[in-house]
Design an enzyme around this catalytic site. Sequence first.
Site: not given
Length: 392
Positions: A37, A53
């Site tokens: 990740h 994000r």
Amino acid sequence: RIYRETTNAVINDGGGAILALDTGIVPLGNPEAIQFHPTGIVPTNILVTEGCRGDGGTLLDKDEKRFMPDYEPKKAELASRDVVSRWMTHHIREGHGVKSSYGDHLWLDIRHLGANHIKTKLREVEEICNNFLGIDPVTQLIPVRPAQHYTMAGVRTDKHGAAYGLQGLFSAGEAACWDLHGFNRLGGNSLAETVVAGKLVGEKIVEFLKGYETRFDTSVVRDAFTKDKERIQELIDGKQGKENVYEVRDAMQNELMERVGIFRNGKDLQTAVDNLQEILARAQKVGLRSNGLGANPELGLALKIRGMVRLALCVAYGALTRTESRGCHAREDYQARNDRDWLVRTLATWQPGDTLPTLKYEPVSKDWTLPPGERGYGVCKIITCEGDVIGD
């Protein structure tokens, strides 16, 4: 937690997969398929959601320059986890990482989202930053780098969740290799895997149990209990050796992190396999420093370390053998996805006394509506089932 830098909780030590391997007949599917990740916080590696994000957060380098649009002009920070993780690692390799006593990292910037958004939509992120980093993400940058997060591997099952090789054993959700992900995984798929598999596999277990009669031989349980009791006493007495279990664990984790990580190549993978075999031999000679009494983490790790190193070997050996790049598995020496030769699932079993897993390969059914296609972002060459080469 066979990797050093992982988002996984301390209880996620592979116990279920170890039990499957210990049978010698139940295979693990695709053990080399390890996901990283992009945004584990430094140094604890606790996961900061990709919702940061998704909501408009950006990744910055040591000069506080946003770099992802340079690599992925269309997707930028919204490219898939494997693509973002690889570009972050590449950017650090190029010397753009932020130096720290915990190694190089990058910055996640959500300051421009505003205090109200962070304190409501991303309040868990704020709490993590406050409690584990001592920073305020409303006004400060968050130190992040890719960390091992998930595995597309698991106990290999059929579409009903029934494990290969052992009648009556079922696996569901993130413990299973159930074909929901393939060799990669999208954010949020954990929900589909738990909810959908929970419903479908649960129903199949009920069907299996209806009218099913079984008898439990208590002597089997008693023998297993006696064997484990003797093993615990041997660890306490140091009869098998005096290896420090924490040093063995650290050696395993470092080997995977350094040589079986985001970018892989044959030379490093072979070294990792060789070194892990030596680490497995050390794991057989672990002894306790403590007295082993009470809630004892050293004893708990000592009981599991052999299985954990075997899992590590399944990952490393599977990655060495798969001479292509697919999904999360990125080989620098075999950059193409090779559907002609490698559109197969890896099946790993472990036989008593062996120092390497036995690998077999299960062909993927070609009875599909849509065959595997080009992903459309990230550098990817594809060797099709017909042997044609497409892509960059």
